[in-house]
Design a protein around this motif. Sequence first.
Motif, PDB file in Angstrom:
ATOM      1  N   ASP A  48       0.830  -1.210   0.000  1.00  0.00           N
ATOM      2  CA  ASP A  48       0.000   0.000   0.000  1.00  0.00           C
ATOM      3  C   ASP A  48       0.862   1.257   0.000  1.00  0.00           C
ATOM      4  OD1 ASP A  48      -2.195  -1.674   0.074  1.00  0.00           O
ATOM      5  OD2 ASP A  48      -2.618  -1.348   2.208  1.00  0.00           O
ATOM      6  N   GLN A  51       2.361   1.769  -3.434  1.00  0.00           N
ATOM      7  CA  GLN A  51       1.360   2.331  -4.351  1.00  0.00           C
ATOM      8  C   GLN A  51       1.167   3.818  -4.089  1.00  0.00           C
ATOM      9  OE1 GLN A  51      -2.112  -0.136  -3.859  1.00  0.00           O
ATOM     10  NE2 GLN A  51      -1.402  -1.649  -5.356  1.00  0.00           N
ATOM     11  N   ARG A  52       1.116   4.203  -2.818  1.00  0.00           N
ATOM     12  CA  ARG A  52       0.951   5.613  -2.475  1.00  0.00           C
ATOM     13  C   ARG A  52       2.143   6.424  -2.990  1.00  0.00           C
ATOM     14  NH1 ARG A  52       2.585   9.402   0.798  1.00  0.00           N
ATOM     15  NH2 ARG A  52       4.090   8.119   1.906  1.00  0.00           N
ATOM     16  N   ASN A  54       4.176   5.616  -5.416  1.00  0.00           N
ATOM     17  CA  ASN A  54       4.134   5.652  -6.878  1.00  0.00           C
ATOM     18  C   ASN A  54       3.180   6.728  -7.374  1.00  0.00           C
ATOM     19  OD1 ASN A  54       6.047   3.724  -7.550  1.00  0.00           O
ATOM     20  ND2 ASN A  54       4.602   2.032  -7.457  1.00  0.00           N
ATOM     21  N   ALA A  55       2.049   6.887  -6.686  1.00  0.00           N
ATOM     22  CA  ALA A  55       1.098   7.938  -7.062  1.00  0.00           C
ATOM     23  C   ALA A  55       1.715   9.318  -6.842  1.00  0.00           C
ATOM     24  CB  ALA A  55      -0.187   7.795  -6.254  1.00  0.00           C
ATOM     25  N   VAL A  56       2.414   9.495  -5.733  1.00  0.00           N
ATOM     26  CA  VAL A  56       3.089  10.771  -5.458  1.00  0.00           C
ATOM     27  C   VAL A  56       4.149  11.031  -6.524  1.00  0.00           C
ATOM     28  CG1 VAL A  56       4.649  11.949  -3.847  1.00  0.00           C
ATOM     29  CG2 VAL A  56       2.640  10.746  -2.976  1.00  0.00           C
ATOM     30  N   ALA A  58       4.225   9.881  -9.609  1.00  0.00           N
ATOM     31  CA  ALA A  58       3.556  10.203 -10.877  1.00  0.00           C
ATOM     32  C   ALA A  58       3.086  11.652 -10.863  1.00  0.00           C
ATOM     33  CB  ALA A  58       2.382   9.258 -11.104  1.00  0.00           C
ATOM     34  N   SER A  59       2.591  12.103  -9.729  1.00  0.00           N
ATOM     35  CA  SER A  59       2.150  13.493  -9.598  1.00  0.00           C
ATOM     36  C   SER A  59       3.326  14.449  -9.771  1.00  0.00           C
ATOM     37  CB  SER A  59       1.493  13.703  -8.230  1.00  0.00           C
ATOM     38  OG  SER A  59       1.234  15.053  -8.001  1.00  0.00           O
ATOM     39  N   LYS A  60       4.443  14.100  -9.145  1.00  0.00           N
ATOM     40  CA  LYS A  60       5.643  14.938  -9.263  1.00  0.00           C
ATOM     41  C   LYS A  60       6.164  14.934 -10.704  1.00  0.00           C
ATOM     42  CE  LYS A  60       5.922  16.315  -5.057  1.00  0.00           C
ATOM     43  NZ  LYS A  60       5.649  17.705  -4.729  1.00  0.00           N
ATOM     44  N   ASP A  61       6.081  13.786 -11.374  1.00  0.00           N
ATOM     45  CA  ASP A  61       6.493  13.719 -12.777  1.00  0.00           C
ATOM     46  C   ASP A  61       5.652  14.661 -13.631  1.00  0.00           C
ATOM     47  OD1 ASP A  61       8.510  11.898 -12.314  1.00  0.00           O
ATOM     48  OD2 ASP A  61       7.343  10.145 -12.960  1.00  0.00           O
ATOM     49  N   GLU A  62       4.352  14.687 -13.380  1.00  0.00           N
ATOM     50  CA  GLU A  62       3.465  15.601 -14.122  1.00  0.00           C
ATOM     51  C   GLU A  62       3.836  17.048 -13.828  1.00  0.00           C
ATOM     52  OE1 GLU A  62       1.005  15.251 -16.424  1.00  0.00           O
ATOM     53  OE2 GLU A  62       1.703  13.178 -16.520  1.00  0.00           O
TER      54      GLU A  62
END
Length: 90
Positions: A48, A51-52, A54-56, A58-62
């Motif tokens: 978990d 996954q959290r 990875n989401a952070v 991905a947000s930073k990559d954007e």
Amino acid sequence: MLFNPTPLEKLTTLVTDLIDQQTSLKAEIETLRSESDSIRGSEQSKDDEIQRLNAVLASKDEEIKMYSDELAAKDAEIEAIVSKIESLLG
């Protein structure tokens, strides 16, 4: 006087020993099950967390892509201004 157990006494002793071993093994198995459940729970919480994160990420990559796009636009503006200045200076 030597003690010579009867077959029934031998069998009783063996059965008692087997029951003791079975009880001990049951306790050990239960301990191992508890440890296994604990490890599984720990793995799930780590999954978990991954996954959290990875989401952070991905947000930073954007966010980085957005800033990169803004910087590219600013670079283009600067190049246009420099070109205009150079053309004015001759």
